[in-house]
Design a protein around this motif. Structure first.
Motif, PDB file in Angstrom:
ATOM      1  N   GLU A 208      43.406 -64.057  46.434  1.00  0.00           N
ATOM      2  CA  GLU A 208      42.451 -64.179  45.337  1.00  0.00           C
ATOM      3  C   GLU A 208      42.173 -65.655  45.059  1.00  0.00           C
ATOM      4  OE1 GLU A 208      43.537 -61.685  42.042  1.00  0.00           O
ATOM      5  OE2 GLU A 208      44.304 -60.113  43.371  1.00  0.00           O
ATOM      6  N   LEU A 209      40.897 -66.024  45.172  1.00  0.00           N
ATOM      7  CA  LEU A 209      40.497 -67.423  45.116  1.00  0.00           C
ATOM      8  C   LEU A 209      39.841 -67.742  43.767  1.00  0.00           C
ATOM      9  CD1 LEU A 209      40.248 -70.118  46.616  1.00  0.00           C
ATOM     10  CD2 LEU A 209      38.034 -69.329  47.493  1.00  0.00           C
TER      11      LEU A 209
ATOM     12  N   ARG B  58      37.702 -62.577  44.855  1.00  0.00           N
ATOM     13  CA  ARG B  58      37.740 -63.464  43.703  1.00  0.00           C
ATOM     14  C   ARG B  58      38.752 -63.004  42.668  1.00  0.00           C
ATOM     15  NH1 ARG B  58      31.452 -65.755  43.092  1.00  0.00           N
ATOM     16  NH2 ARG B  58      31.936 -67.603  44.352  1.00  0.00           N
ATOM     17  N   CYS B  59      38.790 -61.711  42.387  1.00  0.00           N
ATOM     18  CA  CYS B  59      39.800 -61.171  41.467  1.00  0.00           C
ATOM     19  C   CYS B  59      39.986 -59.702  41.768  1.00  0.00           C
ATOM     20  CB  CYS B  59      39.365 -61.362  40.015  1.00  0.00           C
ATOM     21  SG  CYS B  59      40.626 -60.879  38.821  1.00  0.00           S
TER      22      CYS B  59
ATOM     23  N   GLY C 217      27.285 -63.488  38.949  1.00  0.00           N
ATOM     24  CA  GLY C 217      27.554 -62.071  39.172  1.00  0.00           C
ATOM     25  C   GLY C 217      28.825 -61.830  39.967  1.00  0.00           C
ATOM     26  N   GLY C 218      29.034 -60.558  40.299  1.00  0.00           N
ATOM     27  CA  GLY C 218      30.217 -60.145  41.047  1.00  0.00           C
ATOM     28  C   GLY C 218      31.160 -59.261  40.270  1.00  0.00           C
ATOM     29  N   LEU C 219      30.987 -59.181  38.929  1.00  0.00           N
ATOM     30  CA  LEU C 219      31.855 -58.339  38.122  1.00  0.00           C
ATOM     31  C   LEU C 219      31.500 -56.869  38.341  1.00  0.00           C
ATOM     32  CD1 LEU C 219      34.016 -58.041  35.876  1.00  0.00           C
ATOM     33  CD2 LEU C 219      32.152 -58.178  34.209  1.00  0.00           C
ATOM     34  N   GLU C 220      32.519 -56.054  38.611  1.00  0.00           N
ATOM     35  CA  GLU C 220      32.342 -54.622  38.793  1.00  0.00           C
ATOM     36  C   GLU C 220      33.354 -53.868  37.943  1.00  0.00           C
ATOM     37  OE1 GLU C 220      30.686 -54.531  43.428  1.00  0.00           O
ATOM     38  OE2 GLU C 220      32.680 -53.768  42.958  1.00  0.00           O
ATOM     39  N   ILE C 221      32.960 -52.660  37.468  1.00  0.00           N
ATOM     40  CA  ILE C 221      33.864 -51.802  36.718  1.00  0.00           C
ATOM     41  C   ILE C 221      34.011 -50.483  37.458  1.00  0.00           C
ATOM     42  CG2 ILE C 221      33.233 -52.861  34.538  1.00  0.00           C
ATOM     43  CD1 ILE C 221      31.641 -50.244  33.950  1.00  0.00           C
ATOM     44  N   GLN C 222      35.152 -49.841  37.233  1.00  0.00           N
ATOM     45  CA  GLN C 222      35.399 -48.537  37.842  1.00  0.00           C
ATOM     46  C   GLN C 222      34.963 -47.446  36.873  1.00  0.00           C
ATOM     47  OE1 GLN C 222      39.516 -47.693  38.904  1.00  0.00           O
ATOM     48  NE2 GLN C 222      38.839 -46.892  40.863  1.00  0.00           N
TER      49      GLN C 222
ATOM     50  N   MET D 261      33.423 -60.834  46.020  1.00  0.00           N
ATOM     51  CA  MET D 261      32.658 -61.897  46.649  1.00  0.00           C
ATOM     52  C   MET D 261      31.203 -61.458  46.803  1.00  0.00           C
ATOM     53  SD  MET D 261      34.350 -64.646  47.400  1.00  0.00           S
ATOM     54  CE  MET D 261      36.015 -65.274  47.685  1.00  0.00           C
ATOM     55  N   PRO D 262      30.256 -62.308  46.438  1.00  0.00           N
ATOM     56  CA  PRO D 262      28.853 -61.941  46.628  1.00  0.00           C
ATOM     57  C   PRO D 262      28.464 -62.027  48.099  1.00  0.00           C
ATOM     58  CG  PRO D 262      29.021 -64.188  45.834  1.00  0.00           C
ATOM     59  CD  PRO D 262      30.424 -63.643  45.845  1.00  0.00           C
ATOM     60  N   GLU D 263      27.320 -61.434  48.425  1.00  0.00           N
ATOM     61  CA  GLU D 263      26.838 -61.494  49.810  1.00  0.00           C
ATOM     62  C   GLU D 263      26.573 -62.932  50.221  1.00  0.00           C
ATOM     63  OE1 GLU D 263      23.496 -58.965  50.235  1.00  0.00           O
ATOM     64  OE2 GLU D 263      24.569 -57.137  49.680  1.00  0.00           O
ATOM     65  N   HIS D 264      26.060 -63.720  49.300  1.00  0.00           N
ATOM     66  CA  HIS D 264      25.788 -65.135  49.570  1.00  0.00           C
ATOM     67  C   HIS D 264      26.809 -65.964  48.792  1.00  0.00           C
ATOM     68  CE1 HIS D 264      22.060 -63.858  51.434  1.00  0.00           C
ATOM     69  NE2 HIS D 264      21.783 -63.161  50.347  1.00  0.00           N
TER      70      HIS D 264
END
Length: 325
Positions: free
Chosen positions: A105-106, A193-194, A212-217, A259-262
């Protein structure tokens, strides 16, 4: 005036929970009841709400982002002087120290756990003023939300406030965390990232940039959903202790940062982890949450007898798991 609305974009699997909130020092009782109803509905159904018009200007967030950037550019040996030393949660956390998943995790993090703590002011001029203003503003917003949640749980208005009486003073582990996720030239296998986790405390207030990059379950754990970005908004999500207090009626939100695509840009965020005072025992309330047009579920004590932990014991147990490596 408080407004709760939902905006969902299926193409981008984006989820936005939006609640208009201002940080009045002495809000009217009717205003508190209104936000209580809408906040409890959001947290019970999705585990999060997005707060706008909360009174914390974006310029203060950006000042903190710049301060952390300047700190991360310091030599390793300089940053090492400010590293977090367990069991104290204050200080710098370098990449790879925490572990929520099997992946590397970076991220860089700087935790601030109280007033007058050691900060890199000599190396980064303005660091202290940036975080001092934010902690004051976040504490004020947290106070309003604690009052609203107490009312929404059909308790006295100061029920939760009395259990969080020492936020940012001794005897309370509430933490302002500055986060920076450095950019990558291209995606790297086994690097994120996390990793997926639930926050440990009562609830978390999260500000983030547009990267961006935050996701929830989703509640049933079937899939991960991207959380959309609304400029200037602050996300509030349920932590483990509020889930225990409500016997799961306000579930702890499982989330991650991917991690985002870019990968050409870094990502910044600021998290304010709201924790009860250290000596507060955490036991389920004998109450139920009533949502209009929705079946109610009584909040009963669990049949299986479990030892009661204080807020501090719960947090230290989670820290031992997070920093086990």
């Amino acid at each position: 005036m408080y407004i709760l609305s939902i905006s969902s974009t299926q193409e981008n699997t984006q989820l936005l929970w939006e609640s208009t909130v201002c940080t009045e020092r002495c809000p009217q009782k009717g205003v508190v009841r209104q936000v209580a109803s809408k906040l409890v509905r959001a947290l019970s159904q999705k585990g999060l709400a997005l707060l706008v018009n909360h009174g914390i200007p974006e310029c203060k967030m950006k000042a903190a982002y710049r301060a952390l950037d300047a700190f991360c550019e310091l030599p390793d040996e300089t940053r090492a002087k400010y590293e977090r030393v367990s069991p104290d949660n204050h200080g710098y956390v370098k990449p790879g120290t925490e572990k929520f998943s099997e992946e590397m995790e970076l991220r860089h993090a700087f935790n601030i756990t109280g007033r007058d703590r050691i900060l890199p002011e000599d190396e980064v001029h303005g660091f202290r003023s940036a975080v001092d203003e934010l902690t004051r503003d976040f504490k004020q917003l947290a106070t309003l939300l604690l009052t609203a949640l107490s009312v929404g749980l059909e308790q006295s208005h100061d029920f939760l406030l009395s259990k969080h009486a020492h936020i940012f003073d001794s005897g309370n582990e509430s933490t302002l965390r500055l986060l920076y996720y450095p950019p990558l030239g291209a995606p790297v296998q086994g690097l994120t990232r996390c990793g997926a986790h639930c926050d440990y405390g009562t609830f978390t207030l999260l500000a983030q940039d547009c990267e961006g990059g935050l996701e929830i379950q989703t509640p049933c754990g079937e899939r991960w959903v991207r959380v959309g970005h609304l400029p200037g908004a602050i996300l509030v999500n349920t932590g483990e202790l509020l889930a225990v207090w409500t016997n799961g009626q306000l579930p702890a939100l499982r989330h991650r940062v991917v991690m985002p695509e870019h990968c050409g840009r870094g990502r910044h965020s600021i998290a304010f982890f709201v924790h009860p005072d250290d000596n507060i025992p955490i036991e389920p309330l004998d109450t139920k949450i009533t949502i209009a047009n929705q079946e109610t579920t009584p909040c009963r004590l669990q049949k299986k007898k479990r030892s009661v932990l204080t807020a501090y014991q719960h947090l230290q147990r989670r820290f031992r798991e997070t920093y086990a490596s």
